[in-house]
Design a protein around this motif. Structure first.
Motif, PDB file in Angstrom:
ATOM      1  N   GLU A 238      16.977 -36.364   6.050  1.00  0.00           N
ATOM      2  CA  GLU A 238      17.756 -36.064   4.852  1.00  0.00           C
ATOM      3  C   GLU A 238      18.650 -37.257   4.527  1.00  0.00           C
ATOM      4  OE1 GLU A 238      19.884 -32.404   5.405  1.00  0.00           O
ATOM      5  OE2 GLU A 238      18.067 -31.345   6.042  1.00  0.00           O
ATOM      6  N   ASN A 239      18.652 -37.682   3.263  1.00  0.00           N
ATOM      7  CA  ASN A 239      19.509 -38.791   2.831  1.00  0.00           C
ATOM      8  C   ASN A 239      20.933 -38.320   2.559  1.00  0.00           C
ATOM      9  OD1 ASN A 239      17.328 -40.598   2.854  1.00  0.00           O
ATOM     10  ND2 ASN A 239      16.704 -39.880   0.844  1.00  0.00           N
ATOM     11  N   ASP A 240      21.080 -37.087   2.133  1.00  0.00           N
ATOM     12  CA  ASP A 240      22.381 -36.459   1.873  1.00  0.00           C
ATOM     13  C   ASP A 240      22.327 -35.058   2.457  1.00  0.00           C
ATOM     14  OD1 ASP A 240      23.713 -38.497   0.359  1.00  0.00           O
ATOM     15  OD2 ASP A 240      22.430 -38.004  -1.350  1.00  0.00           O
ATOM     16  N   ALA A 241      23.472 -34.400   2.487  1.00  0.00           N
ATOM     17  CA  ALA A 241      23.500 -33.016   2.968  1.00  0.00           C
ATOM     18  C   ALA A 241      22.540 -32.178   2.119  1.00  0.00           C
ATOM     19  CB  ALA A 241      24.910 -32.461   2.872  1.00  0.00           C
ATOM     20  N   TYR A 242      21.687 -31.399   2.794  1.00  0.00           N
ATOM     21  CA  TYR A 242      20.668 -30.613   2.101  1.00  0.00           C
ATOM     22  C   TYR A 242      20.431 -29.345   2.913  1.00  0.00           C
ATOM     23  CZ  TYR A 242      16.251 -29.672  -0.337  1.00  0.00           C
ATOM     24  OH  TYR A 242      15.237 -29.112  -1.075  1.00  0.00           O
ATOM     25  N   ALA A 243      20.793 -28.202   2.361  1.00  0.00           N
ATOM     26  CA  ALA A 243      20.732 -26.940   3.096  1.00  0.00           C
ATOM     27  C   ALA A 243      19.332 -26.324   3.195  1.00  0.00           C
ATOM     28  CB  ALA A 243      21.691 -25.928   2.478  1.00  0.00           C
ATOM     29  N   PRO A 244      18.481 -26.418   2.158  1.00  0.00           N
ATOM     30  CA  PRO A 244      17.177 -25.739   2.250  1.00  0.00           C
ATOM     31  C   PRO A 244      16.310 -26.292   3.386  1.00  0.00           C
ATOM     32  CG  PRO A 244      17.673 -26.306  -0.021  1.00  0.00           C
ATOM     33  CD  PRO A 244      18.698 -26.987   0.830  1.00  0.00           C
ATOM     34  N   ASP A 245      15.441 -25.428   3.886  1.00  0.00           N
ATOM     35  CA  ASP A 245      14.494 -25.840   4.919  1.00  0.00           C
ATOM     36  C   ASP A 245      13.387 -26.692   4.304  1.00  0.00           C
ATOM     37  OD1 ASP A 245      15.953 -24.406   6.741  1.00  0.00           O
ATOM     38  OD2 ASP A 245      14.616 -22.668   6.742  1.00  0.00           O
ATOM     39  N   TRP A 246      12.928 -27.685   5.039  1.00  0.00           N
ATOM     40  CA  TRP A 246      11.857 -28.569   4.598  1.00  0.00           C
ATOM     41  C   TRP A 246      11.009 -28.940   5.805  1.00  0.00           C
ATOM     42  CZ3 TRP A 246      11.980 -33.428   6.859  1.00  0.00           C
ATOM     43  CH2 TRP A 246      13.185 -33.807   7.450  1.00  0.00           C
ATOM     44  N   ARG A 247       9.896 -29.593   5.554  1.00  0.00           N
ATOM     45  CA  ARG A 247       9.040 -30.052   6.649  1.00  0.00           C
ATOM     46  C   ARG A 247       8.384 -31.371   6.277  1.00  0.00           C
ATOM     47  NH1 ARG A 247       3.540 -26.470   6.323  1.00  0.00           N
ATOM     48  NH2 ARG A 247       3.547 -26.271   4.072  1.00  0.00           N
ATOM     49  N   VAL A 248       7.881 -32.043   7.281  1.00  0.00           N
ATOM     50  CA  VAL A 248       7.141 -33.285   7.103  1.00  0.00           C
ATOM     51  C   VAL A 248       5.715 -33.032   7.590  1.00  0.00           C
ATOM     52  CG1 VAL A 248       7.845 -34.222   9.351  1.00  0.00           C
ATOM     53  CG2 VAL A 248       7.113 -35.776   7.559  1.00  0.00           C
ATOM     54  N   ILE A 249       4.755 -33.655   6.926  1.00  0.00           N
ATOM     55  CA  ILE A 249       3.352 -33.523   7.321  1.00  0.00           C
ATOM     56  C   ILE A 249       2.816 -34.910   7.643  1.00  0.00           C
ATOM     57  CG2 ILE A 249       1.040 -32.827   6.604  1.00  0.00           C
ATOM     58  CD1 ILE A 249       2.361 -30.792   4.730  1.00  0.00           C
ATOM     59  N   ALA A 250       2.242 -35.054   8.836  1.00  0.00           N
ATOM     60  CA  ALA A 250       1.579 -36.299   9.237  1.00  0.00           C
ATOM     61  C   ALA A 250       0.094 -36.159   8.931  1.00  0.00           C
ATOM     62  CB  ALA A 250       1.788 -36.564  10.722  1.00  0.00           C
ATOM     63  N   ILE A 251      -0.488 -37.198   8.353  1.00  0.00           N
ATOM     64  CA  ILE A 251      -1.901 -37.177   7.977  1.00  0.00           C
ATOM     65  C   ILE A 251      -2.572 -38.425   8.542  1.00  0.00           C
ATOM     66  CG2 ILE A 251      -3.533 -37.145   6.053  1.00  0.00           C
ATOM     67  CD1 ILE A 251      -1.092 -35.974   4.390  1.00  0.00           C
ATOM     68  N   ALA A 252      -3.689 -38.226   9.231  1.00  0.00           N
ATOM     69  CA  ALA A 252      -4.473 -39.339   9.763  1.00  0.00           C
ATOM     70  C   ALA A 252      -5.908 -39.221   9.274  1.00  0.00           C
ATOM     71  CB  ALA A 252      -4.444 -39.337  11.285  1.00  0.00           C
ATOM     72  N   VAL A 253      -6.456 -40.324   8.797  1.00  0.00           N
ATOM     73  CA  VAL A 253      -7.876 -40.391   8.476  1.00  0.00           C
ATOM     74  C   VAL A 253      -8.546 -40.999   9.701  1.00  0.00           C
ATOM     75  CG1 VAL A 253      -9.644 -41.323   6.949  1.00  0.00           C
ATOM     76  CG2 VAL A 253      -7.394 -40.709   6.031  1.00  0.00           C
ATOM     77  N   CYS A 254      -9.391 -40.218  10.356  1.00  0.00           N
ATOM     78  CA  CYS A 254      -9.977 -40.626  11.636  1.00  0.00           C
ATOM     79  C   CYS A 254     -11.478 -40.841  11.477  1.00  0.00           C
ATOM     80  CB  CYS A 254      -9.732 -39.543  12.680  1.00  0.00           C
ATOM     81  SG  CYS A 254      -8.004 -39.054  12.817  1.00  0.00           S
ATOM     82  N   GLY A 255     -12.000 -41.760  12.252  1.00  0.00           N
ATOM     83  CA  GLY A 255     -13.434 -42.019  12.236  1.00  0.00           C
ATOM     84  C   GLY A 255     -13.827 -42.819  13.457  1.00  0.00           C
ATOM     85  N   PRO A 256     -15.136 -42.985  13.644  1.00  0.00           N
ATOM     86  CA  PRO A 256     -15.614 -43.761  14.790  1.00  0.00           C
ATOM     87  C   PRO A 256     -15.093 -45.199  14.731  1.00  0.00           C
ATOM     88  CG  PRO A 256     -17.444 -42.742  13.587  1.00  0.00           C
ATOM     89  CD  PRO A 256     -16.208 -42.506  12.799  1.00  0.00           C
ATOM     90  N   ASP A 257     -14.978 -45.815  15.882  1.00  0.00           N
ATOM     91  CA  ASP A 257     -14.528 -47.208  15.948  1.00  0.00           C
ATOM     92  C   ASP A 257     -15.645 -48.107  15.441  1.00  0.00           C
ATOM     93  OD1 ASP A 257     -13.418 -49.644  16.421  1.00  0.00           O
ATOM     94  OD2 ASP A 257     -13.328 -49.437  18.599  1.00  0.00           O
ATOM     95  N   ASN A 258     -15.488 -48.594  14.208  1.00  0.00           N
ATOM     96  CA  ASN A 258     -16.490 -49.500  13.640  1.00  0.00           C
ATOM     97  C   ASN A 258     -15.929 -50.915  13.481  1.00  0.00           C
ATOM     98  OD1 ASN A 258     -14.768 -49.292  11.495  1.00  0.00           O
ATOM     99  ND2 ASN A 258     -16.200 -48.276  10.128  1.00  0.00           N
ATOM    100  N   GLY A 259     -14.777 -51.154  14.102  1.00  0.00           N
ATOM    101  CA  GLY A 259     -14.168 -52.479  14.024  1.00  0.00           C
ATOM    102  C   GLY A 259     -13.328 -52.692  12.780  1.00  0.00           C
ATOM    103  N   HIS A 260     -13.230 -51.681  11.898  1.00  0.00           N
ATOM    104  CA  HIS A 260     -12.482 -51.839  10.664  1.00  0.00           C
ATOM    105  C   HIS A 260     -11.327 -50.853  10.563  1.00  0.00           C
ATOM    106  CE1 HIS A 260     -15.459 -54.595   9.214  1.00  0.00           C
ATOM    107  NE2 HIS A 260     -16.401 -53.720   9.485  1.00  0.00           N
TER     108      HIS A 260
END
Length: 127
Positions: A95-117
């Motif tokens: 939170e950058n400033d005081a903020y009472a409501p509930d919130w969440r963060v979502i982590a997203i990963a794009v995964c794939g086989p190791d192709n060197g890239h």
């Protein structure tokens, strides 16, 4: 047109053609074969929090993203870091400033086989 102007024009055209040839034509982006997207939400409350998206076994991170849900324009992503082995991504929200409501963060990963890239860590590249 004088002879001098004609020579100059031909030289400029030749430089433009050579420059374009040296730069090459960029190829279009290619899909990662066997890619899967992992999205992991954090708990929902009003404290600083992080979430980790873990790639399935045998895959590596090819891309990463994060999202704040119900942040009201007051919550920011402050960190988005792949693991050293490129098997997960951690996203942190604050939170950058005081903020009472509930919130969440979502982590997203794009995964794939190791192709060197896969994703490269900036610190390892000296950036």
């Amino acid at each position: 047109m004088t002879t001098h102007q004609g020579v100059r024009r031909r030289a400029l055209i030749m430089l433009a053609v050579l420059g374009a040839a040296m730069l090459g034509v960029p190829s279009t982006a290619q899909a990662v074969p066997g890619a899967t997207v992992v999205s992991t939400p954090s708990i929902t409350d009003s404290d600083t929090k992080s979430s980790v998206a873990v790639c399935p076994a045998g895959t590596l991170v090819h891309g990463a993203a994060g999202r704040i849900v119900n942040g009201g324009g007051v919550v920011s992503i402050t960190d988005m870091v792949p693991s050293p082995a490129l098997t997960s991504v951690r996203v942190q929200g604050v939170e950058n400033d005081a903020y009472a409501p509930d919130w969440r963060v979502i982590a997203i990963a794009v995964c794939g086989p190791d192709n060197g890239h896969g994703l490269r860590r900036c610190a390892e590249l000296g950036a």
